[in-house]
Design an enzyme around this catalytic site. Structure first.
Site, PDB file in Angstrom:
ATOM      1  N   THR A  31      27.739  72.175  40.677  1.00 27.90           N
ATOM      2  CA  THR A  31      27.689  71.453  39.396  1.00 27.90           C
ATOM      3  C   THR A  31      27.505  69.955  39.658  1.00 27.90           C
ATOM      4  OG1 THR A  31      29.247  73.104  38.563  1.00 27.90           O
ATOM      5  CG2 THR A  31      28.801  71.210  37.138  1.00 27.90           C
ATOM      6  N   ASP A  85      33.144  65.331  39.259  1.00 21.17           N
ATOM      7  CA  ASP A  85      33.207  66.456  40.187  1.00 21.17           C
ATOM      8  C   ASP A  85      33.418  67.756  39.425  1.00 21.17           C
ATOM      9  OD1 ASP A  85      34.987  66.918  43.391  1.00 21.17           O
ATOM     10  OD2 ASP A  85      33.224  67.887  42.515  1.00 21.17           O
ATOM     11  N   GLU A 107      37.752  64.978  48.447  1.00 16.69           N
ATOM     12  CA  GLU A 107      37.690  64.913  46.972  1.00 16.69           C
ATOM     13  C   GLU A 107      39.000  64.350  46.437  1.00 16.69           C
ATOM     14  OE1 GLU A 107      36.902  68.974  46.036  1.00 16.69           O
ATOM     15  OE2 GLU A 107      34.737  68.678  45.986  1.00 16.69           O
TER      16      GLU A 107
HETATM   17  O1  DER Z   1      34.869  72.861  46.252  1.00 14.37           O
HETATM   18  C1  DER Z   1      34.988  72.087  45.313  1.00 14.37           C
HETATM   19  O2  DER Z   1      35.957  71.348  45.149  1.00 14.37           O
HETATM   20  C2  DER Z   1      33.942  72.144  44.224  1.00 14.37           C
HETATM   21  O3  DER Z   1      33.925  70.953  43.480  1.00 14.37           O
HETATM   22  C3  DER Z   1      34.308  73.304  43.320  1.00 14.37           C
HETATM   23  O4  DER Z   1      35.608  73.043  42.857  1.00 14.37           O
HETATM   24  C4  DER Z   1      33.343  73.492  42.180  1.00 14.37           C
HETATM   25  O5  DER Z   1      32.141  73.943  42.734  1.00 14.37           O
HETATM   26  P1  DER Z   1      30.988  74.518  41.787  1.00 14.37           P
HETATM   27  O6  DER Z   1      30.604  73.366  40.878  1.00 14.37           O
HETATM   28  O7  DER Z   1      29.891  74.880  42.748  1.00 14.37           O
HETATM   29  O8  DER Z   1      31.543  75.691  41.043  1.00 14.37           O
END
Ligand code: DER
Length: 233
Positions: A31, A85, A107
């Site tokens: 995403t 994020d 993160e």
């Molecule tokens: O791994 C992570 O922290 C990603 O941000 C996850 O939480 C979301 O990944 P996605 O957008 O591919 O579902």
């Protein structure tokens, strides 16, 4: 709408909150990928200027470089204006599970240094209780040294729940950008108070960090069949 189209919708909506001159945390995952692409596009066409991106993973760092987004790190910019994020799960209190992409440590450091954290998800990520969706793992970053002992401690602390070492595509233990391992906890039941669970995990010396992002998101943008919903803390 496909899940990918929903992810893109949420990502583009979040980038509307980006102003020229911002120091931005750039998230990791499928995403966030769209959000970083969009920021690159707006920088290229001059809509956005003087953005510094702080990437939350080597993967996002590569993507930002390929898009010409100027990048830096927390040592140079200890306070960020905004981070964007994704998340694996979002509960009604905007608490998150993150880290299924393996980037949770960087993160959490970068998003913890941000004045605002805008989370972008498609509606499938909304849950009533974190970690209780059967089959969905709670990622925990641990040092490789005697990871089995650390996993055993986690198992004992959480009613004998299943704890598995994440294996990479090459059949070897997955290694994070920080050269650590990820163990995945399958609670399958209510974790109870998130802060209590967090404190319990942090008391185990081999645990580096876990995937619960408690009280960190300031806004969650949810893309669903019926359009976009914006939830504020
Ligand atoms: O791994 C992570 O922290 C990603 O941000 C996850 O939480 C979301 O990944 P996605 O957008 O591919 O579902």
């Amino acid at each position: 709408l496909t899940q990918d189209e929903l992810k893109k919708m949420a990502a583009y909506k979040a980038v509307e909150l980006v102003k020229s001159g911002m120091i931005l945390g750039l998230g990791t995952g499928s995403t966030s990928y769209y959000a970083v692409n969009r920021i690159g596009e707006l920088l290229k066409n001059g809509t956005l200027k003087n953005i510094i991106g702080i990437p939350t993973s080597l993967k996002t760092k590569q993507q930002a470089i390929s898009l010409g987004i100027p990048i830096s790190d927390l040592d140079s910019y200890p306070v960020l204006d905004l981070s964007i994020d994704g998340a694996d799960e979002v509960d009604p209190g905007l608490n998150l599970v993150k880290g299924r992409g393996g980037s949770l440590l960087r993160e959490k450091m970068i998003e913890g240094a941000s004045k605002k954290l805008v989370v972008i998800v498609d509606e499938t990520k909304l849950v009533e209780k974190l970690g209780s969706s059967t089959g969905l793992a709670m990622p925990v970053e641990v040092v490789p040294f005697c990871w089995g002992y650390t996993a055993e401690c986690l198992k004992r602390l959480f009613n004998g729940c299943e704890v598995k070492l994440r294996i990479g595509g090459d059949g070897k233990p997955f290694k994070t950008d920080n050269e650590n391992y990820i163990v995945e906890m399958y609670f399958g039941e209510d974790i109870g108070d998130l802060n209590v669970a967090s404190d319990k995990m942090h008391r185990i010396v081999g645990v580096v960090e876990h995937g619960m992002f408690i009280d960190m998101a300031t806004t969650v943008i949810v893309a669903g069949e019926r359009g976009i919903t914006v939830k504020h803390k």
